[in-house]
Design a protein around this motif. Structure first.
Motif, PDB file in Angstrom:
ATOM      1  N   ARG A  87       0.828  -1.209   0.000  1.00  0.00           N
ATOM      2  CA  ARG A  87       0.000   0.000   0.000  1.00  0.00           C
ATOM      3  C   ARG A  87       0.864   1.262   0.000  1.00  0.00           C
ATOM      4  O   ARG A  87       0.611   2.197  -0.769  1.00  0.00           O
ATOM      5  N   ALA A  88       1.904   1.274   0.841  1.00  0.00           N
ATOM      6  CA  ALA A  88       2.722   2.481   0.983  1.00  0.00           C
ATOM      7  C   ALA A  88       3.676   2.696  -0.194  1.00  0.00           C
ATOM      8  O   ALA A  88       3.850   3.828  -0.662  1.00  0.00           O
ATOM      9  N   ARG A  89       4.287   1.622  -0.667  1.00  0.00           N
ATOM     10  CA  ARG A  89       5.322   1.753  -1.702  1.00  0.00           C
ATOM     11  C   ARG A  89       4.761   1.674  -3.127  1.00  0.00           C
ATOM     12  O   ARG A  89       5.327   2.272  -4.042  1.00  0.00           O
ATOM     13  N   TYR A  90       3.681   0.918  -3.299  1.00  0.00           N
ATOM     14  CA  TYR A  90       3.195   0.667  -4.667  1.00  0.00           C
ATOM     15  C   TYR A  90       1.746   1.088  -4.881  1.00  0.00           C
ATOM     16  O   TYR A  90       1.198   0.877  -5.957  1.00  0.00           O
ATOM     17  N   GLY A  91       1.134   1.661  -3.851  1.00  0.00           N
ATOM     18  CA  GLY A  91      -0.202   2.231  -3.996  1.00  0.00           C
ATOM     19  C   GLY A  91      -1.311   1.233  -4.216  1.00  0.00           C
ATOM     20  O   GLY A  91      -2.341   1.569  -4.807  1.00  0.00           O
ATOM     21  N   VAL A  92      -1.129  -0.002  -3.761  1.00  0.00           N
ATOM     22  CA  VAL A  92      -2.164  -1.022  -3.964  1.00  0.00           C
ATOM     23  C   VAL A  92      -3.378  -0.685  -3.103  1.00  0.00           C
ATOM     24  O   VAL A  92      -3.261  -0.491  -1.884  1.00  0.00           O
ATOM     25  N   ARG A  93      -4.528  -0.635  -3.725  1.00  0.00           N
ATOM     26  CA  ARG A  93      -5.777  -0.299  -3.045  1.00  0.00           C
ATOM     27  C   ARG A  93      -6.844  -1.347  -3.357  1.00  0.00           C
ATOM     28  O   ARG A  93      -6.643  -2.233  -4.181  1.00  0.00           O
ATOM     29  N   LYS A  94      -7.969  -1.181  -2.716  1.00  0.00           N
ATOM     30  CA  LYS A  94      -9.097  -2.084  -2.918  1.00  0.00           C
ATOM     31  C   LYS A  94      -9.448  -2.168  -4.410  1.00  0.00           C
ATOM     32  O   LYS A  94      -9.551  -1.146  -5.090  1.00  0.00           O
ATOM     33  N   GLY A  95      -9.588  -3.408  -4.899  1.00  0.00           N
ATOM     34  CA  GLY A  95      -9.958  -3.627  -6.290  1.00  0.00           C
ATOM     35  C   GLY A  95      -8.792  -3.718  -7.249  1.00  0.00           C
ATOM     36  O   GLY A  95      -8.962  -4.172  -8.390  1.00  0.00           O
ATOM     37  N   ASP A  96      -7.591  -3.269  -6.814  1.00  0.00           N
ATOM     38  CA  ASP A  96      -6.407  -3.411  -7.666  1.00  0.00           C
ATOM     39  C   ASP A  96      -6.027  -4.885  -7.787  1.00  0.00           C
ATOM     40  O   ASP A  96      -6.322  -5.693  -6.908  1.00  0.00           O
ATOM     41  N   ARG A  97      -5.327  -5.224  -8.870  1.00  0.00           N
ATOM     42  CA  ARG A  97      -4.845  -6.587  -9.035  1.00  0.00           C
ATOM     43  C   ARG A  97      -3.391  -6.702  -8.557  1.00  0.00           C
ATOM     44  O   ARG A  97      -2.582  -5.811  -8.825  1.00  0.00           O
ATOM     45  N   VAL A  98      -3.133  -7.784  -7.840  1.00  0.00           N
ATOM     46  CA  VAL A  98      -1.774  -8.124  -7.409  1.00  0.00           C
ATOM     47  C   VAL A  98      -1.413  -9.435  -8.090  1.00  0.00           C
ATOM     48  O   VAL A  98      -1.965 -10.490  -7.768  1.00  0.00           O
ATOM     49  N   GLY A  99      -0.520  -9.378  -9.075  1.00  0.00           N
ATOM     50  CA  GLY A  99      -0.162 -10.560  -9.848  1.00  0.00           C
ATOM     51  C   GLY A  99       0.844 -11.434  -9.113  1.00  0.00           C
ATOM     52  O   GLY A  99       1.753 -10.924  -8.453  1.00  0.00           O
ATOM     53  N   ILE A 100       0.669 -12.744  -9.219  1.00  0.00           N
ATOM     54  CA  ILE A 100       1.597 -13.708  -8.629  1.00  0.00           C
ATOM     55  C   ILE A 100       2.003 -14.688  -9.727  1.00  0.00           C
ATOM     56  O   ILE A 100       1.150 -15.359 -10.312  1.00  0.00           O
ATOM     57  N   LEU A 101       3.297 -14.757  -9.984  1.00  0.00           N
ATOM     58  CA  LEU A 101       3.818 -15.636 -11.029  1.00  0.00           C
ATOM     59  C   LEU A 101       5.011 -16.377 -10.448  1.00  0.00           C
ATOM     60  O   LEU A 101       6.126 -15.863 -10.408  1.00  0.00           O
ATOM     61  N   ALA A 102       4.761 -17.592  -9.961  1.00  0.00           N
ATOM     62  CA  ALA A 102       5.826 -18.301  -9.258  1.00  0.00           C
ATOM     63  C   ALA A 102       5.449 -19.751  -9.043  1.00  0.00           C
ATOM     64  O   ALA A 102       4.275 -20.130  -9.117  1.00  0.00           O
ATOM     65  N   ALA A 103       6.462 -20.546  -8.747  1.00  0.00           N
ATOM     66  CA  ALA A 103       6.234 -21.911  -8.288  1.00  0.00           C
ATOM     67  C   ALA A 103       5.731 -21.854  -6.849  1.00  0.00           C
ATOM     68  O   ALA A 103       5.631 -20.781  -6.246  1.00  0.00           O
ATOM     69  N   ASN A 104       5.410 -23.008  -6.290  1.00  0.00           N
ATOM     70  CA  ASN A 104       4.847 -23.054  -4.940  1.00  0.00           C
ATOM     71  C   ASN A 104       5.886 -22.641  -3.891  1.00  0.00           C
ATOM     72  O   ASN A 104       6.922 -23.290  -3.743  1.00  0.00           O
ATOM     73  N   THR A 105       5.594 -21.577  -3.158  1.00  0.00           N
ATOM     74  CA  THR A 105       6.456 -21.108  -2.080  1.00  0.00           C
ATOM     75  C   THR A 105       5.581 -20.485  -0.999  1.00  0.00           C
ATOM     76  O   THR A 105       4.448 -20.066  -1.264  1.00  0.00           O
ATOM     77  N   PRO A 106       6.083 -20.365   0.234  1.00  0.00           N
ATOM     78  CA  PRO A 106       5.342 -19.624   1.258  1.00  0.00           C
ATOM     79  C   PRO A 106       5.052 -18.184   0.835  1.00  0.00           C
ATOM     80  O   PRO A 106       4.007 -17.626   1.181  1.00  0.00           O
ATOM     81  N   GLU A 107       5.968 -17.578   0.064  1.00  0.00           N
ATOM     82  CA  GLU A 107       5.756 -16.200  -0.385  1.00  0.00           C
ATOM     83  C   GLU A 107       4.550 -16.077  -1.306  1.00  0.00           C
ATOM     84  O   GLU A 107       3.901 -15.027  -1.351  1.00  0.00           O
ATOM     85  N   VAL A 109       1.795 -17.719  -0.938  1.00  0.00           N
ATOM     86  CA  VAL A 109       0.652 -17.666  -0.019  1.00  0.00           C
ATOM     87  C   VAL A 109       0.599 -16.312   0.696  1.00  0.00           C
ATOM     88  O   VAL A 109      -0.470 -15.710   0.840  1.00  0.00           O
ATOM     89  N   LEU A 110       1.747 -15.816   1.139  1.00  0.00           N
ATOM     90  CA  LEU A 110       1.802 -14.499   1.792  1.00  0.00           C
ATOM     91  C   LEU A 110       1.240 -13.410   0.885  1.00  0.00           C
ATOM     92  O   LEU A 110       0.478 -12.545   1.326  1.00  0.00           O
ATOM     93  N   THR A 111       1.640 -13.446  -0.382  1.00  0.00           N
ATOM     94  CA  THR A 111       1.181 -12.421  -1.322  1.00  0.00           C
ATOM     95  C   THR A 111      -0.322 -12.511  -1.527  1.00  0.00           C
ATOM     96  O   THR A 111      -1.010 -11.480  -1.589  1.00  0.00           O
ATOM     97  N   PHE A 112      -0.830 -13.723  -1.637  1.00  0.00           N
ATOM     98  CA  PHE A 112      -2.275 -13.903  -1.778  1.00  0.00           C
ATOM     99  C   PHE A 112      -3.013 -13.256  -0.604  1.00  0.00           C
ATOM    100  O   PHE A 112      -3.959 -12.491  -0.792  1.00  0.00           O
ATOM    101  N   TRP A 113      -2.579 -13.571   0.607  1.00  0.00           N
ATOM    102  CA  TRP A 113      -3.284 -13.055   1.789  1.00  0.00           C
ATOM    103  C   TRP A 113      -3.064 -11.556   1.970  1.00  0.00           C
ATOM    104  O   TRP A 113      -3.955 -10.841   2.464  1.00  0.00           O
TER     105      TRP A 113
END
Length: 549
Positions: A87-107, A109-113
């Motif tokens: 939110r602070a560094r990249y301005g992510v707000r409600k309704g914005d998309r956060v893309g995840i492109l990776a193999a299975n990692t804890p990160e 899951v962290l990014t999803f949540w």
């Protein structure tokens, strides 16, 4: 005389108690996007609410890999830090998309949540995509930020991606360090706001983004909680199981791993043990031993590869639940599992579902699957299922037709594709699956997958997409892609290619050409080049049944 025990009747009675008035999972009929359907009265209304409550599980393991462990407390703290950073560094707000492109990692899951904590929409891109497919996906959903692992970061270097890219190996750890005292934000979202987009192969040649709402995923959580309560009823207890350890072997960009494994664990307080890297039966079995895995949902291909080993060399006594997911399984495979895998003798289940449905539409329990190995079970709680003819009319039991489903699990629609959404979901919220099946005494039996779909090792491959890429090659006049049986993967991709002359191109050249444009599992494994035109019917459509590769 003692009356024989009827497990189906007992399950029906227990389900009625659980879902009836005053029951723990009481069902009430409410309006969902203009359609009346049963939903659970006592439910959370957002994934942010689910996340906030997860800290009650404290120091229990939530995410486990071969060399890392993260408790529920540690997870919530890391999610809060990442959400604050986004939110602070990249301005992510409600309704914005956060893309995840990776193999299975804890990160992953962290990014999803973190996205859910901000009311943003997590977009799970297929980590096996080729660069051109990645470029399409990023353009299609326009993420505000893209979180990737090192391998995918190297692929992005080939593309002109005008989106901030954060690596899981370097950027995310730094961001977590920068916001150590952050707390979880409290963002209001509506039940039917989008929460996640997962891509499914497109029959028209491009992947489609299935949009799942907070309602969808919360309903999936409640479905799993209900199944736990129903299983407990068979043992005469009201206590739900706890301290289970679930093995995650499918990609997180699939509903099997994200919606139906990682997400529900935040409520049940169980661990998700993540197998990383390509599937290796010996490594997986050793992981089951070491982590005392209790629950595993495997693709049939994984089960087949596991049975190639001598299972007596492994301690699999911790397994108490085993399911076959993502693709149909044969009666022979089911029996081999019962013969060689102890847990399968009394606990083998299978199901039928699809990305658009968020979770299983039907489930076959151990007794019913043993008696009817070709079934995929009965509709799960909250699902209404009908078989319809081409005009949309419900057909009688025993009659083949299209499987149609209505439930609170059904996706909102396809991202930025009104035509495809209207074709898939009727105005009264029935999902037309495109799959063909028959109901026999309430049990669903599949008689055909979506038109020409190829199921390769649990991954969907639509011929049209592969054909369109092949036809970009200057030497290809026309082509047809079909699935051929494969003992290991279920099906392999095969291509019949019509060329100008026998010397116009080669199999190796076409294979390399396709591999540069598509994920590896979509690249044909078998080829036949010919100068003879494809067989077509009177309307000009290719007759796939007449194709030999």
């Amino acid at each position: 005389m003692t009356k024989p025990f009827d497990p189906q009747a007992f399950a029906a009675e227990a389900a009625a108690r659980l879902t009836g008035p005053g029951g723990r999972f009481e069902l009430v009929v409410e309006d969902v996007l203009g359609a009346q359907m049963p939903v659970m009265r006592h439910r959370s209304t957002s994934l942010g609410e689910v996340l906030a409550a997860s800290t009650a599980h404290g120091d229990r393991d939530y995410l486990v890999t071969e060399d890392r462990r993260m408790s529920f407390t540690e997870h919530a703290s890391a999610v809060a830090a990442l959400a604050a950073a986004l939110r602070a560094r990249y301005g992510v707000r409600k309704g914005d998309r956060v893309g995840i492109l990776a193999a299975n990692t804890p990160e992953w899951v962290l990014t999803f949540w973190a996205a859910q904590a901000l009311g943003a929409i997590a977009v799970g891109y297929n980590a096996w995509w080729a660069p051109r497919e990645i470029a399409y996906g990023v353009e299609h959903t326009s993420p505000t930020v893209l979180v990737v692992d090192a391998k995918r970061a190297a692929l992005l270097a080939e593309l002109d991606i005008q989106v901030p890219v954060l690596t899981m190996e370097h950027d995310l750890p730094a961001l977590l360090t920068d916001f150590p005292t952050a707390t979880l934000p409290n963002i209001e979202v509506d039940e039917d706001d989008p929460a996640v987009i997962l891509y499914t192969s497109g029959t028209s040649g491009r992947p489609k983004g299935a949009v799942h709402s907070h309602r969808n995923l919360v309903a999936v959580i409640d479905y799993h909680m209900f199944n736990d309560a129903l299983a407990a009823a068979f043992t005469g207890t009201t206590e739900l199981p706890s301290r289970r350890r679930y093995l995650l072997t499918s990609p997180l960009f699939h509903i099997a791993s994200l919606h139906n494994l990682v997400v529900p664990r935040l409520v049940t307080g169980d661990a998700a043990v993540i197998h990383q890297g390509s599937f290796d039966a010996d490594r997986v079995l050793r992981l089951i031993e070491r982590e005392r895995i209790s629950n595993w949902g495997a693709m049939p291909t994984m089960a087949t590869r596991m049975l190639e080993l001598d299972l007596s060399h492994y301690d699999l006594s911790s397994l108490t639940a085993f399911s076959l997911n993502s693709a149909p399984s044969s009666a022979a495979l089911q029996q081999r599992l019962r013969d060689h895998l102890p847990v399968a003798r009394n606990a083998l289940v299978t199901s039928y579902g699809l990305t658009e449905c968020s979770t299983a539409a039907t489930l076959a329990g151990p007794a019913e699957l043993a008696a009817f190995p070709d079934t995929v079970g009965r509709p799960v709680v909250g699902v209404t299922l009908e078989i319809r003819d081409s005009a949309g009319n419900t057909v009688a039991e025993g009659t083949e037709g299209e499987i149609c489903v209505r439930s609170p699990y059904v996706m909102l629609g396809y991202w930025q594709d009104e035509a495809a959404t209207a074709a898939a979901i009727t105005p009264d919220r029935w999902l037309r699956t495109g799959d063909i099946g028959v109901l026999d005494d309430g049990r669903l039996r599949l008689s055909g997958r979506r038109s020409d779909l190829i199921l390769r090792g649990g991954e969907n491959v639509y011929p049209t997409e592969v054909e369109q890429r092949l036809e970009e090659h200057p030497a290809v006049r026309e082509c047809a892609v079909v699935g051929v049986p494969d003992a290991d993967l279920g099906q392999q991709v095969a291509a019949l290619v019509v060329v100008e002359s026998p010397t116009a191109t080669t199999e190796d050249e076409l294979r390399a050409f396709t591999a540069d444009r598509l994920a590896y599992y979509k690249v044909p494994a078998r080829w036949r080049l010919t100068t003879t035109a494809l067989p077509r019917n009177a309307t000009g459509k290719v007759v796939r049944t007449a194709i030999e590769v």
